[in-house]
Scaffold this active site. Structure first.
Site, PDB file in Angstrom:
ATOM      1  N   SER A  76       0.864  -1.182   0.000  1.00 40.04           N
ATOM      2  CA  SER A  76       0.000   0.000   0.000  1.00 40.04           C
ATOM      3  C   SER A  76       0.897   1.227   0.000  1.00 40.04           C
ATOM      4  CB  SER A  76      -0.897   0.018   1.236  1.00 40.04           C
ATOM      5  OG  SER A  76      -1.763  -1.083   1.207  1.00 40.04           O
ATOM      6  N   MET A 108       3.273   2.505   5.316  1.00 41.90           N
ATOM      7  CA  MET A 108       3.103   1.525   4.255  1.00 41.90           C
ATOM      8  C   MET A 108       2.814   0.150   4.865  1.00 41.90           C
ATOM      9  SD  MET A 108       6.020   0.417   1.485  1.00 41.90           S
ATOM     10  CE  MET A 108       6.242   2.093   0.940  1.00 41.90           C
ATOM     11  N   CYS A 109       2.019  -0.659   4.173  1.00 45.92           N
ATOM     12  CA  CYS A 109       1.769  -2.018   4.652  1.00 45.92           C
ATOM     13  C   CYS A 109       1.747  -2.977   3.471  1.00 45.92           C
ATOM     14  CB  CYS A 109       0.457  -2.085   5.443  1.00 45.92           C
ATOM     15  SG  CYS A 109      -1.042  -1.908   4.474  1.00 45.92           S
ATOM     16  N   THR A 110       1.700  -4.255   3.781  1.00 42.89           N
ATOM     17  CA  THR A 110       1.618  -5.264   2.726  1.00 42.89           C
ATOM     18  C   THR A 110       0.206  -5.829   2.662  1.00 42.89           C
ATOM     19  OG1 THR A 110       2.322  -7.000   4.232  1.00 42.89           O
ATOM     20  CG2 THR A 110       4.036  -5.959   2.913  1.00 42.89           C
ATOM     21  N   THR A 155      -1.252  -6.618   6.346  1.00 39.43           N
ATOM     22  CA  THR A 155      -0.451  -6.607   7.563  1.00 39.43           C
ATOM     23  C   THR A 155       0.182  -5.228   7.680  1.00 39.43           C
ATOM     24  OG1 THR A 155       0.005  -8.961   7.318  1.00 39.43           O
ATOM     25  CG2 THR A 155       1.449  -7.715   8.802  1.00 39.43           C
TER      26      THR A 155
END
Length: 185
Positions: free
Chosen positions: A40, A59-61, A77
């Site tokens: 993201s 930021m995330c996955t 996550t």
């Protein structure tokens, strides 16, 4: 009186449907190519939770996979304080390829999700109309297969978010982080 009220509700519903139809969907959407790991990169929203949490976001996955029924399992996550939090969502396919629905079990909000644009290998732009008893909001997400995107893609995200009525204060390029990136399956 009742006929007038029904007429007003009908117009409101028509307006809502028209607003949802005004969000484009990727032409020739190929769901299987959307699966896999995404980062993201950008998030824009006019919701209250976004305004309250914006300064904490990173930021995330997100891992997208297809279920046996053809829906999307979306697992994100993200860092929250000193821990990693994982959230699972089931996006139910609709009759229109590239468009999904989701109801939050926690908040009861209904999400109308559009995969607006993607080239599957670099980026995906996703817009969501969210409805709940307290009102409606818009959310736009920019996903990337890598932790960085070109300035042109970031500008495309910003411009599309503005076209959805979001202000510059409601648009965020998420700060990069290494936290929780390895934890995502």
């Amino acid at each position: 009186m009742q006929a007038t009220l029904l007429g007003i509700l009908g117009l409101a519903l028509l307006g809502t449907l028209h607003a949802q139809d005004s969000i484009p969907v990727q032409a020739d959407f190929q769901q299987d190519k959307l699966t896999g790991r995404w980062y993201s990169i950008g998030l824009a929203s006019n919701s209250n939770w976004f305004k309250e949490k914006r300064h904490l976001m990173k930021m995330c996955t997100t891992i997208i996979s297809t279920t046996a029924e053809g829906n999307l399992e979306v697992t994100s996550t993200y860092p929250k304080g000193d821990q990693c939090v994982t959230r699972n969502s089931l996006y139910t396919k609709t009759e229109q390829p590239g468009r999904f629905s989701y109801t939050s079990p926690r908040w009861g909000s209904k999400h109308n999700i559009h995969v607006v644009e993607t080239n599957y290998e670099e980026y995906a732009l996703v817009a969501t109309q969210i409805s709940k008893s307290s009102g409606s909001s818009t959310m736009v997400l920019l996903y990337s297969r890598t932790k960085e995107l070109s300035p042109e893609r970031l500008e495309m995200f910003t411009q599309f978010s503005r076209e959805q009525g979001l202000t510059d204060e409601e648009i965020l390029i998420l700060p990069p982080t290494d936290k929780c990136m390895a934890d995502a399956a």
